[in-house]
Design a protein around this motif. Structure first.
Motif, PDB file in Angstrom:
ATOM      1  N   MET A 106      -9.443  -0.756   7.307  1.00  0.00           N
ATOM      2  CA  MET A 106      -9.105   0.272   6.315  1.00  0.00           C
ATOM      3  C   MET A 106      -9.591   1.654   6.760  1.00  0.00           C
ATOM      4  SD  MET A 106      -9.284  -1.663   2.628  1.00  0.00           S
ATOM      5  CE  MET A 106     -10.982  -2.185   2.608  1.00  0.00           C
TER       6      MET A 106
ATOM      7  N   THR B 280      -4.340   2.191   2.490  1.00  0.00           N
ATOM      8  CA  THR B 280      -4.371   0.726   2.428  1.00  0.00           C
ATOM      9  C   THR B 280      -4.726   0.259   1.015  1.00  0.00           C
ATOM     10  OG1 THR B 280      -6.703   0.824   3.048  1.00  0.00           O
ATOM     11  CG2 THR B 280      -5.142   0.378   4.839  1.00  0.00           C
TER      12      THR B 280
ATOM     13  N   MET C  92      -3.004  -7.177   2.666  1.00  0.00           N
ATOM     14  CA  MET C  92      -3.264  -5.733   2.661  1.00  0.00           C
ATOM     15  C   MET C  92      -1.941  -4.975   2.794  1.00  0.00           C
ATOM     16  SD  MET C  92      -5.522  -3.389   5.263  1.00  0.00           S
ATOM     17  CE  MET C  92      -7.089  -4.156   4.883  1.00  0.00           C
TER      18      MET C  92
ATOM     19  N   LEU D 238      -0.197  -1.426   3.879  1.00  0.00           N
ATOM     20  CA  LEU D 238      -0.529  -0.345   4.827  1.00  0.00           C
ATOM     21  C   LEU D 238       0.655   0.606   4.932  1.00  0.00           C
ATOM     22  CD1 LEU D 238      -2.372   0.759   7.223  1.00  0.00           C
ATOM     23  CD2 LEU D 238      -0.965  -0.691   8.705  1.00  0.00           C
TER      24      LEU D 238
END
Ligand code: FMN
Length: 231
Positions: free
Chosen positions: A161, A171, A200, A202
């Motif tokens: 991150m 993120t 996650m 992104l």
């Protein structure tokens, strides 16, 4: 004596750490594979117990990400999976009040009343679209590993991150994916005995979105630290 202002690296590192936010609405701007590889290349420097490096990362975009989202959305709508018990219920009191404060801010920013469970479920479903991000990551681990290796994993994920933040990317770590272990294992053909740590999103933050402007507070150092043996 350490003078922080004499360390320009500290200013950059601190600013990167302090300015990272969980971002839950992204622009459509793509993130090239090379950039994700560079971020992971930085993150692989994260420390781990005996240098075991327990991370296994799946990076999805385009059709593969869309297929994952579709499968997860369906599983979420079917309601055939038990709720994810990712924290004890009830939480210890102080954490419970912080969790409630988070919920108030998050759903407040989206204009969703706490009592509207249907709308809250729709909000949760946005996780599975990776909040509109062009890239989705799934982090997996060998299930035989214990909490100490999960500790390694947390450091790795924070490093991802921060490396992303340092190049202007945003993120959101997402434990909500872990509820759908079977769906993800199927989509990714996960090796047997591996489990999902989290997902996650992104991409580039949609700065205009109110949900990206919730500023989660933190406790001051004195509330969580005990200093012993200092003057
Ligand atoms: C391991 C982990 C899992 C998380 N899972 C989710 C999630 O599933 N969905 C979500 O919207 N946010 C998720 N978050 C984001 C947290 O809610 C967020 O980090 C926290 O509220 C603090 O806000 P900040 O990151 O903007 O400082 C997760 C964060 C972490 C570290």
């Amino acid at each position: 004596m350490i003078d922080r202002l004499a360390h320009p690296d500290a200013l950059v590192v601190d600013a990167t750490i302090r300015s990272r936010r969980a971002i839950r609405r992204f622009t459509h701007d793509p993130v090239p594979r090379r950039v994700v590889e560079e971020i992971l290349d930085v993150a692989r420097s994260a420390p781990s117990n005996s240098n075991t490096q327990p991370w296994r990362v799946y990076v999805l975009t385009g059709e593969r990400k869309a297929a994952m989202s579709e499968a997860l959305r369906r599983a979420h709508a079917d309601d055939g999976h038990p709720p994810l018990r990712h924290m004890p219920d009830p939480l210890p009191h102080d954490m419970r009040s912080r969790q409630e404060a988070f919920g108030m801010r998050y759903y407040g920013a989206l204009g969703v009343p706490k009592s509207d469970l249907q709308e809250r479920a729709r909000v949760t479903a946005r996780n599975f679209d990776f909040f509109g991000a062009p890239v989705g990551l799934i982090f997996a681990i060998d299930s035989r590993l214990t909490k100490y290796s999960w500790l390694d994993y947390g450091m790795f994920i924070q490093t991802v991150m921060l490396a992303a933040r340092a190049v202007g990317l945003a993120t959101c770590a997402q434990v909500s994916f872990a509820r759908f272990q079977d769906v993800i294992a199927d989509q990714l053909d996960l090796p047997s005995g591996h489990e999902v740590v989290c997902g996650m999103s992104l991409g580039f933050s949609d700065e205009a979105s109110p949900v990206n402007r919730i500023d989660m507070t933190r406790e001051p150092v004195r509330n969580f630290s005990t200093f012993l043996g200092f003057d």
